[in-house]
Design an enzyme around this catalytic site. Structure first.
Site, PDB file in Angstrom:
ATOM      1  N   ASP B 394       0.822  -1.207   0.000  1.00  0.00           N
ATOM      2  CA  ASP B 394       0.000   0.000   0.000  1.00  0.00           C
ATOM      3  C   ASP B 394       0.862   1.267   0.000  1.00  0.00           C
ATOM      4  O   ASP B 394       2.076   1.209   0.137  1.00  0.00           O
ATOM      5  CB  ASP B 394      -0.896  -0.046   1.251  1.00  0.00           C
ATOM      6  CG  ASP B 394      -2.201   0.725   1.060  1.00  0.00           C
ATOM      7  OD1 ASP B 394      -2.402   1.306  -0.022  1.00  0.00           O
ATOM      8  OD2 ASP B 394      -3.023   0.715   1.999  1.00  0.00           O
ATOM      9  N   GLU B 397       1.987   6.690  -2.570  1.00  0.00           N
ATOM     10  CA  GLU B 397       1.670   8.047  -3.080  1.00  0.00           C
ATOM     11  C   GLU B 397       2.106   9.189  -2.189  1.00  0.00           C
ATOM     12  O   GLU B 397       1.916  10.358  -2.539  1.00  0.00           O
ATOM     13  CB  GLU B 397       0.149   8.197  -3.255  1.00  0.00           C
ATOM     14  CG  GLU B 397      -0.564   7.046  -3.911  1.00  0.00           C
ATOM     15  CD  GLU B 397      -0.882   5.927  -2.939  1.00  0.00           C
ATOM     16  OE1 GLU B 397      -0.522   6.048  -1.750  1.00  0.00           O
ATOM     17  OE2 GLU B 397      -1.465   4.932  -3.357  1.00  0.00           O
ATOM     18  N   ASP B 462      -9.322   2.984  -3.074  1.00  0.00           N
ATOM     19  CA  ASP B 462     -10.358   3.068  -2.040  1.00  0.00           C
ATOM     20  C   ASP B 462     -11.634   3.728  -2.546  1.00  0.00           C
ATOM     21  O   ASP B 462     -11.889   4.900  -2.275  1.00  0.00           O
ATOM     22  CB  ASP B 462      -9.822   3.893  -0.863  1.00  0.00           C
ATOM     23  CG  ASP B 462      -8.565   3.283  -0.267  1.00  0.00           C
ATOM     24  OD1 ASP B 462      -8.261   2.113  -0.544  1.00  0.00           O
ATOM     25  OD2 ASP B 462      -7.890   3.994   0.494  1.00  0.00           O
TER      26      ASP B 462
END
Lengths: 671, 671
Positions: B394, B397, B462
């Site tokens: 994950d 970014e 998400d």
């Protein structure tokens, strides 16, 4: 002011301080080309720009006071500027565009982190502009004007109308600096004045402007006086204004006049009855709107001619409403169309503007026939001849920029900002030509450079009926202070605010706090708001009627003092409501204050602009002793104090030793 | 591809069509200087730019394939570009910056109103990019992503996290044109690809890029194959994936394993158990978050080592979770800090990033020691050695751009976009070095140029737990299609969506429609969402358990077909989920379709993505007869049809005459 050649460039200095510093390493002038997109929706504008070219004018060749600029050595001259000193304090930069291709201009003016900047027309959110960017384009100011609030979100979503901190009915490409100078750009093009950078202000203009004027003076007061001479001064207020409050009522003849009578019965001093709906009404989803056909609606006001005379006999004047548009479905539209008085679109048909569920033709005031017709047939015949003593001259902000052609041949993008001034001039001429100057008054929310010389009274536009930071009561003060620095001496607002949307309703508290402030402004006037039936009105509550009467009597009590302020406005261009720093240059705490003002030199007013408070924090400037008008307490300036602030006793202080001490002392006793 | 000199400039042509047209009257290249402001808040970036200079490179001097550019005749050369033809179809523009001062670059590529444009990484809102501007910067995609919705407003207001249509975890400066070419800029700087103008695309880069690559081919499929070779291809999916669904559960050992058992009891084919919370949890106001210390939490999973082996014996794999950050309050942070593995700030302390009520150190993967340590100590020792077969990798970014220094000495503003690829490479190397390629898989939401060659599986990030236009179920399809064109063959999503905030809760309907879609994607995986207890879960309802079991059996039933798609991905780089136009170039109706896809060549899937519907409109491409898998009805392509669309029967069609006809015919009978 002094222009000096230096290595690799030049500097313009003021009092030894560098204002403009242009060198090959750090150019202060840029030209370029942009392609803008301007989307209009009911007075709200979505404006974006694609900069195709932005050329720093690195190379400057100085020849006496004339400077030629180019991108590289020995390459084409792109711009010539003549630095014309008017005297040792003021200078005009005359600009000559050598390449017609360019349509963007930027200038950088030195700054530093201590500098404060004010002006840019009537700014509603921020008085000190430093740290932010200000697009200058007359428009609706927005509903809510704060992207973090629900009402702004909903206004954006449903009406594209939420607005932001910089949206204003009255922009102006002029600012004052705490370094005792003011800079004005002579342009009506879209501008962005960017005060975000620590080291420089960057001023962007969507044309190559004709000139840039820089004024300086020793004190802020002198500078304000100078600017008021530059932009124009207003006539004195009519005497009848001082008689009391102007009641804004729009329920038709019977309703309006009986409510006026009721107010009089309640001992409220009334100077005028303002019936916006004198020409009729129209119901829309926004609320009650007016019928934009500027003639007496005999249906809604059957006996208006007689009523106006009756009022005059009671020393009360009647006020009306006009805008520079005529609705499609009105009689006057047909006449104006037949006479060719409207601006046209691409198809050579009347250019129509959407005002929210109705469409209107744009009266082309660049055309002499239009100006004359509107003055003669509307303002003189329909208003003044009927005995009307004043009006709201609304809606100067909507001139569309696309698919519209004006008689003077100038691009509507360049006329858009000029429109409020043009609109003001039509109104003023009608009054002057009728010999009624000084007796008749009109008031406007829209403005631009030069409207000072035409518009006798500003009103702060359409606040929300609340205490919100960016669209509530306090924004009226910011608007008065910023516009006041640029030669607009008179400012007032809709008591209680105007806009009621998305569940927001005016409360008794908001209305009463607003009255408390308005008593300390040159003109008191109520407004029912856009949805009268759902919002608190002055006469729905006995205590409010009583409270209002008392506050109007306080206003009237101060008229002798107010008249001296009007004289100062007339003779020196000082605004009636003044920023604290005008008299306290040495107290830099005053430079950012935007929710207090000096009502003339001797009264300090700090209106309460929050809900449910019982006390209020006030800054009293240093070097003076201040006396609380409500309890006579003396307080040394140079500190923040907290005072009781019940409704009906707004924090107000006078200078110890004031010539008007006796008058001020009596305020607390007025009932 | 052909470079031609013309009067006043040059053109680059492709198939007789002008791609780049540069003349003194209409330059295609610009350089300049900008000063950007990048504000970061929890993975959301507020990015603005002040363009100080933008110079059109009017003058071009051509010398063979080398072109020198300057602003004016005989003035300094600002840029040199070598046009290097690789073959008759592909070209590289090698760019040499002659003035290091400049940090902005623009190129205009010809366009027209008929052109369609796709790509730019994984785009969630718009598949065809024409008509809009796309900033390319890896970030949180936003919550709601639509300024007109309440959830976006509230996310903006409280978390600066509302996002907009262009925000994506995976941007890439690469687009495909309907004119059969693709253009890629070799840069990791911030870019804006502006497809708003009718006549040209304007591509902006916040550096002078090294090169621009232009590829072309005769068909879209060939072009996609070529791009997949350029950017990298993924290994095949592990065999165990095909066993069924991966259940995402994070309630600790007892809860997760008992719920898995319950699913098995309900005949749901399960391939994996994914416990994000394997390393522990942390409660925040956003919901349950994970404890970012990537080692087995013996407290939360006391018997994990044994449990993983037991699962393996049942042919079920265990999956975990990692990010490229370590939380301040974890043990591993102390070790990594002591070893100097983190990026540092101005004060030479560990640069910390705010992840929402907890702070983490940035593992500096530009440093070999860090890469090695993370691979050895975390991925190999803590995950792979424990028998973990996959994980979510994950958070690629968040690399901040200010007050952070990386070991490779490159400005973090240039490393920000490169970070997802770097992060992917660390994960991939660990798998490869362990000899587990093809058996272990990790999945990422973040991506950038080159992550194709490292990341074996994308997940769509998400989504909101709803059907909203810009953040709901349908955005997953757009993400799969856009990323699939650039060499990302495998895509999947959190079944039911993830984000539940401001009163938004996942319903049974949303969950079931999402399962219906996921059965026709290469990987099925559930997620409990950020607030498991308040949202619908697969096992809280017997009918959903039954429904899910059936849809997973349909997924499994299609595995023989799916494996041929995996082979195609491996050999040709075709994505498993394909835009319709890849096979229907002549049917331009297909060019804009972003809520349907071809699952391989022969199956057309049109997931239902609205609430409360019982039928669904589907476009069937022209030139083929399609057969509805649920009722065997034959329908001629080239039309929109409306079909019944109950939950459990998503609109799916196969090509008449498909090799897989028998397999497809059986779908309707699966129970």
């Amino acid at each position: 002011m002094k222009l000096e050649k230096i290595e690799k460039g030049f500097v313009l200095k003021h009092n030894g301080k560098v204002l403009i510093n242009h060198t090959i390493d750090s150019p202060a002038f840029f030209i370029g080309k942009g392609i803008e997109t301007i989307k209009t929706y009911r007075g709200n504008f979505d404006i974006t720009d694609e900069i195709e070219e932005r050329i720093p004018l690195y190379v400057s060749e100085i020849n006496n006071n004339q400077i030629s600029f180019s991108y590289e050595k020995e390459s084409a001259i792109l711009l010539v500027i003549r630095f014309c000193l008017k005297n040792d304090k003021d200078i005009v930069l005359e600009i000559e565009n050598k390449q017609k291709y360019y349509n963007r201009f930027w200038i950088r003016v030195n700054s530093d982190s201590d500098e404060k900047v004010w002006g840019c027309g009537e700014q509603m959110s921020y008085f000190n502009l430093k740290g932010r960017k200000f697009p200058l384009w007359t428009s609706e100011p927005g509903v809510g004007r704060d992207k973090s609030t629900e009402i702004t979100f909903l206004s954006d979503k449903y009406n594209k109308a939420g607005g932001d901190y910089y949206n204003t009915n009255y922009p102006q490409p002029t600012f004052l600096s705490s370094y005792h100078y003011a800079l004005h750009i002579d342009t009506s093009a879209y501008c962005e004045f960017n005060f975000k950078n620590g080291d420089y202000h960057e001023l962007e203009v969507w044309e190559i402007p004709n000139s840039i004027e820089i004024y300086s003076d020793d004190t802020f007061l002198d500078l304000v006086e100078k600017l008021s001479l530059r932009f124009g001064r207003q006539p004195k207020l009519p005497e009848w204004i001082y008689n009391g409050i102007i009641l804004g009522l729009k329920g038709g003849e019977e309703n309006s006049f009986s409510r006026l009578e009721n107010a009089i019965q309640h001992n409220i001093p009334v100077s005028g009855l303002w019936c916006e709906d004198w020409a009729g009404i129209r119901e829309t989803s926004f609320g009650k709107r007016l019928f934009w056909n500027w003639e007496w609606s005999k249906k809604r006001y059957p006996n208006l001619d007689k009523k106006i005379q009756e009022l005059r006999n009671k020393n009360i004047r009647f006020l009306a409403y006009v805008s520079p548009y005529l609705c499609e479905d009105g009689d006057l539209f047909k006449i104006a169309k037949q006479k060719g008085l409207f601006a046209l679109n691409n198809n050579e048909e009347v250019a129509l503007v959407d005002f929210g569920e109705f469409y209107c033709g744009v009266l082309d005031f660049t055309k002499n026939d239009t100006r004359k017709w509107f003055k003669e047939e509307i303002l003189k015949k329909n208003l003044l001849n009927l005995g009307i003593s004043g009006w709201m001259a609304d809606f100067g902000e909507y001139l569309p920029t696309e698919d519209i052609f004006l008689a003077n041949g100038v691009d509507a993008r360049l006329m858009h900002n000029a429109w409020p001034t043009l609109w003001a001039s039509v109104n003023r001429e009608a009054v002057q030509e009728s010999g009624l100057e000084g007796d008749v008054i009109f008031f406007m929310r829209s403005g631009f450079t030069g409207s000072q010389q035409y518009c006798p009274l500003l009103w702060a536009g359409d606040q929300c009926v609340d205490f919100s930071r960016h669209d509530g009561l306090n924004t009226v003060i910011c608007g008065a202070l910023s516009s006041g620095l640029l030669g607009n001496a008179y400012h007032h607002s809709d008591i209680g605010g105007y806009t009621s949307l998305f569940g927001l309703r005016r409360t008794k508290e908001v209305f009463e706090r607003w009255i408390d402030m308005a008593a300390f402004t040159p003109v008191m006037r109520t407004h029912e708001g856009n949805r009268p039936d759902e919002n608190f009105q002055f006469d729905q509550d006995e205590t409010t009627l009583k409270h209002m009467g008392r506050m109007v009597r306080i206003y009237k009590h101060l008229v002798p003092y107010l008249k001296t302020l009007v004289d100062e406005a007339f003779n020196k261009g000082y605004p009636v409501q003044r920023p604290l720093f005008l008299y306290f240059e040495n107290d830099i705490n005053t430079y950012d204050i935007q929710d207090q003002y000096l009502y003339g030199k001797d009264l300090l007013v700090a209106p309460v602009h929050k809900q449910g408070v019982s006390e209020w924090k006030v800054y009293l400037p240093a070097g003076t002793t201040w006396i609380d008008v409500w309890n006579n307490q003396q307080i040394q300036g140079g500190q923040y104090i907290t005072v009781p602030a019940p409704i009906g006793k707004p924090p107000v202080f006078y200078r110890k030793g004031s010539y008007w001490t006796d008058l001020f002392k009596q305020i607390a006793d007025i009932e």
